[in-house]
Design an enzyme around this catalytic site. Sequence first.
Site, mmCIF file in Angstrom:
data_model
loop_
_atom_site.group_PDB
_atom_site.id
_atom_site.type_symbol
_atom_site.label_atom_id
_atom_site.label_comp_id
_atom_site.label_asym_id
_atom_site.label_seq_id
_atom_site.Cartn_x
_atom_site.Cartn_y
_atom_site.Cartn_z
ATOM 1 N N ARG A 104 50.194 32.916 33.160
ATOM 2 C CA ARG A 104 48.479 32.320 34.004
ATOM 3 C C ARG A 104 47.483 33.872 33.466
ATOM 4 N NH1 ARG A 104 45.766 29.093 38.712
ATOM 5 N NH2 ARG A 104 45.793 30.812 39.759
ATOM 6 N N THR A 108 40.704 33.727 32.484
ATOM 7 C CA THR A 108 40.504 32.410 32.142
ATOM 8 C C THR A 108 41.278 31.547 32.761
ATOM 9 O OG1 THR A 108 42.146 33.102 30.118
ATOM 10 C CG2 THR A 108 40.555 33.439 30.269
ATOM 11 N N ASP A 200 51.039 33.325 45.609
ATOM 12 C CA ASP A 200 51.319 34.355 44.601
ATOM 13 C C ASP A 200 53.203 33.608 44.369
ATOM 14 O OD1 ASP A 200 51.446 35.469 41.301
ATOM 15 O OD2 ASP A 200 52.925 34.934 41.978
ATOM 16 N N ASP A 203 54.944 36.223 42.661
ATOM 17 C CA ASP A 203 55.690 37.338 43.242
ATOM 18 C C ASP A 203 56.313 37.918 45.105
ATOM 19 O OD1 ASP A 203 54.034 38.654 41.445
ATOM 20 O OD2 ASP A 203 51.525 38.658 42.851
#
Length: 209
Positions: A104, A108, A200, A203
């Site tokens: 992603r 944006t 995340d 991560d």
Amino acid sequence: MSKVIVTDHPLIQHKLTLMRDKNTGSKDFRQLLTEITMLMGYEITRNLPLEDAEIQTPVVNATCKVLQGKKLGIVPILRAGLGMVDGLVNLIPAAKIGHVGLYRDPETLQPVEYYCKLPQDIHEREMLIVDPMLATGGSAVAAIDVLKKKGATNIKLVNLVAAPEGIEEVKKYHPDVDIYVASIDEKLNDHGYIVPGLGDAGDRLFGTK
Ligand SMILES: O=P(O)(O)OC[C@H]1O[C@H](OP(=O)(O)OP(=O)(O)O)[C@H](O)[C@@H]1O
Ligand SMILES: O=c1cc[nH]c(=O)[nH]1
Ligand SMILES: [Mg+2]
């Protein structure tokens, strides 16, 4: 219209809370995700077709049930989806595994495709797309688009945590796809992260930033 199945068994809720905790390290995060995916697998596979088999128990001849051997495929959305593969493969060892690489764009929030390798007989298989996070829904919609373009007609989406916005996006573009999720969280924040979420997922799984 897509069905949304929330697999909120107490064991899943407990393990998910441990995953959400920011003090949980990568080793435990990975292990918990595998365990939760296995537990979700119980619901995901609930409607697999069965057939009769004649066997002999130590006592009598008996007609018992076995799986018909429906063909399944598992497709993790790279990277974070990889963390949900082992839990399902433990239950369905004969499944084929495809990969769709999407990240992603942080500005944006649009998905960018960088890899795709899928089973050739995808049109004959029930395909399970796995990714722990369904946030805006852009990545899931793009992954489903890819599988449909390659011929898939029977797709389920499996997420750990979903935002309501992501669920609506999948329903809008792919109303034929059912969604299995362990939790529907409150909302997205201004950066497109799920709240309360778990941060995340990629991560935390892989120990990167
Ligand atoms: O619903 P969306 O708004 O599209 O967001 C969800 C996507 O974001 C995360 O991946 P990320 O882009 O962080 O890639 P990674 O798995 O490589 O970390 C997550 O694993 C989903 O694929
Ligand atoms: O909360 C979020 C949103 C997108 N991707 C993640 O890994 N976490
Ligand atoms: Mg990530």
